[in-house]
Design a protein around this motif. Sequence first.
Motif, short mmCIF file in Angstrom:
data_model
loop_
_atom_site.label_atom_id
_atom_site.label_comp_id
_atom_site.label_asym_id
_atom_site.label_seq_id
_atom_site.Cartn_x
_atom_site.Cartn_y
_atom_site.Cartn_z
N SER A 40 -18.14 -43.91 0.19
CA SER A 40 -17.75 -44.50 1.47
C SER A 40 -17.32 -45.95 1.26
O SER A 40 -17.79 -46.61 0.33
CB SER A 40 -18.90 -44.43 2.48
OG SER A 40 -19.94 -45.33 2.13
N GLN B 226 -18.82 -52.07 0.09
CA GLN B 226 -18.22 -52.95 1.09
C GLN B 226 -17.09 -53.71 0.41
O GLN B 226 -17.22 -54.11 -0.75
CB GLN B 226 -19.25 -53.93 1.64
CG GLN B 226 -20.41 -53.26 2.37
CD GLN B 226 -21.47 -54.25 2.82
OE1 GLN B 226 -21.33 -55.46 2.66
NE2 GLN B 226 -22.55 -53.73 3.38
N ILE C 207 -15.28 -41.68 2.86
CA ILE C 207 -15.51 -42.00 4.27
C ILE C 207 -15.14 -43.46 4.52
O ILE C 207 -15.51 -44.35 3.74
CB ILE C 207 -16.98 -41.76 4.64
CG1 ILE C 207 -17.35 -40.29 4.44
CG2 ILE C 207 -17.27 -42.17 6.08
CD1 ILE C 207 -18.83 -40.00 4.54
N LYS C 208 -14.46 -43.73 5.61
CA LYS C 208 -14.05 -45.10 5.97
C LYS C 208 -14.85 -45.56 7.18
O LYS C 208 -14.97 -44.84 8.17
CB LYS C 208 -12.56 -45.14 6.30
CG LYS C 208 -12.05 -46.47 6.81
CD LYS C 208 -10.55 -46.39 7.06
CE LYS C 208 -10.03 -47.66 7.71
NZ LYS C 208 -10.45 -47.79 9.12
N ARG C 209 -15.44 -46.75 7.07
CA ARG C 209 -16.22 -47.30 8.18
C ARG C 209 -15.75 -48.72 8.51
O ARG C 209 -15.43 -49.50 7.62
CB ARG C 209 -17.71 -47.36 7.83
CG ARG C 209 -18.37 -46.01 7.61
CD ARG C 209 -19.88 -46.15 7.54
NE ARG C 209 -20.54 -44.88 7.33
CZ ARG C 209 -20.93 -44.40 6.16
NH1 ARG C 209 -20.71 -45.13 5.07
NH2 ARG C 209 -21.53 -43.25 6.05
N GLN D 124 -16.72 -49.58 3.49
CA GLN D 124 -16.96 -50.29 4.74
C GLN D 124 -16.23 -51.62 4.73
O GLN D 124 -16.32 -52.37 3.77
CB GLN D 124 -18.46 -50.50 4.94
CG GLN D 124 -18.82 -51.19 6.25
CD GLN D 124 -20.31 -51.18 6.50
OE1 GLN D 124 -20.90 -50.13 6.73
NE2 GLN D 124 -20.93 -52.34 6.44
N HIS E 256 -21.64 -46.41 -2.17
CA HIS E 256 -21.30 -46.89 -0.84
C HIS E 256 -20.94 -48.37 -0.96
O HIS E 256 -21.81 -49.21 -1.19
CB HIS E 256 -22.46 -46.68 0.13
CG HIS E 256 -22.87 -45.24 0.23
ND1 HIS E 256 -22.21 -44.34 1.05
CD2 HIS E 256 -23.84 -44.53 -0.40
CE1 HIS E 256 -22.77 -43.15 0.92
NE2 HIS E 256 -23.76 -43.23 0.06
N CYS F 43 -23.23 -57.13 9.32
CA CYS F 43 -23.21 -55.71 8.94
C CYS F 43 -22.48 -55.50 7.62
O CYS F 43 -22.61 -54.45 7.00
CB CYS F 43 -22.55 -54.88 10.05
SG CYS F 43 -23.53 -54.83 11.56
N ASN F 44 -21.69 -56.48 7.22
CA ASN F 44 -21.03 -56.45 5.91
C ASN F 44 -21.70 -57.48 5.00
O ASN F 44 -21.03 -58.18 4.23
CB ASN F 44 -19.54 -56.76 6.06
CG ASN F 44 -18.66 -55.68 5.47
OD1 ASN F 44 -19.12 -54.59 5.18
ND2 ASN F 44 -17.40 -55.98 5.26
#
Length: 210
Positions: free
Chosen positions: A117, A54, A147-149, A119, A52, A158-159
């Motif tokens: 994912s 960023q 998955i793209k967020r 982000q 996952h 949040c990042n």
Amino acid sequence: IENKLSRKYDFSKISVNTLKKILSSELGLSFNRTKKKYYYHPKRYKIIEPGHVQLDLKILGKSENGINKTIPIFNMIDTHSRFTFSLVLENASTSNVMYAIKSGFRYFKWNNIQIKSVQTDNAMMFKGSNFVHANEFVQFLRDNGVIKRLIPLGQPECNGCVERFHRTIDKRCLSSLKQAKSIDEIKRILFCFWHQYNFKRYHYYSKLEH
């Protein structure tokens, strides 16, 4: 009652809140208070497996390097292991950013991390409706089953992993980057830092038991 209150108070000079207090004390009326809205960032769950990531662009300003040129640096970081991929770009064009993204995916795969994912913040280049050339970024993620967020607007915390990595670059490399005289020297400085960060630096967070 109305005449009694008008003789006691000058209603032309009081605010709405004061009027409510008067009516509440004199007549025993109650008014429903409007609850203040608080906006919280989404709950951040502990990531217990790699994959996952960023990603973001760090812009190295003209005053932060020795060649007096704005330089974009593409960064990807795995939120569990803190494994990273960085690439210095000539500019932040669509083709350059897509090349960096695809290179990052390959590098993570070579190091046995399958990206599940991605982000990003709300920069125009990461929004499907604004990314040029037929949403190439969104389509690439879709083709790879990723998955793209997007994080909420105005909440960069949040990042936090990639933002903290940007700050580490500033702390460790900024003095050297200010003395760099060419783009190749900037690439060399950042590559040395990046290699040390991935393979020699101890990451306390990734060693915690979840």
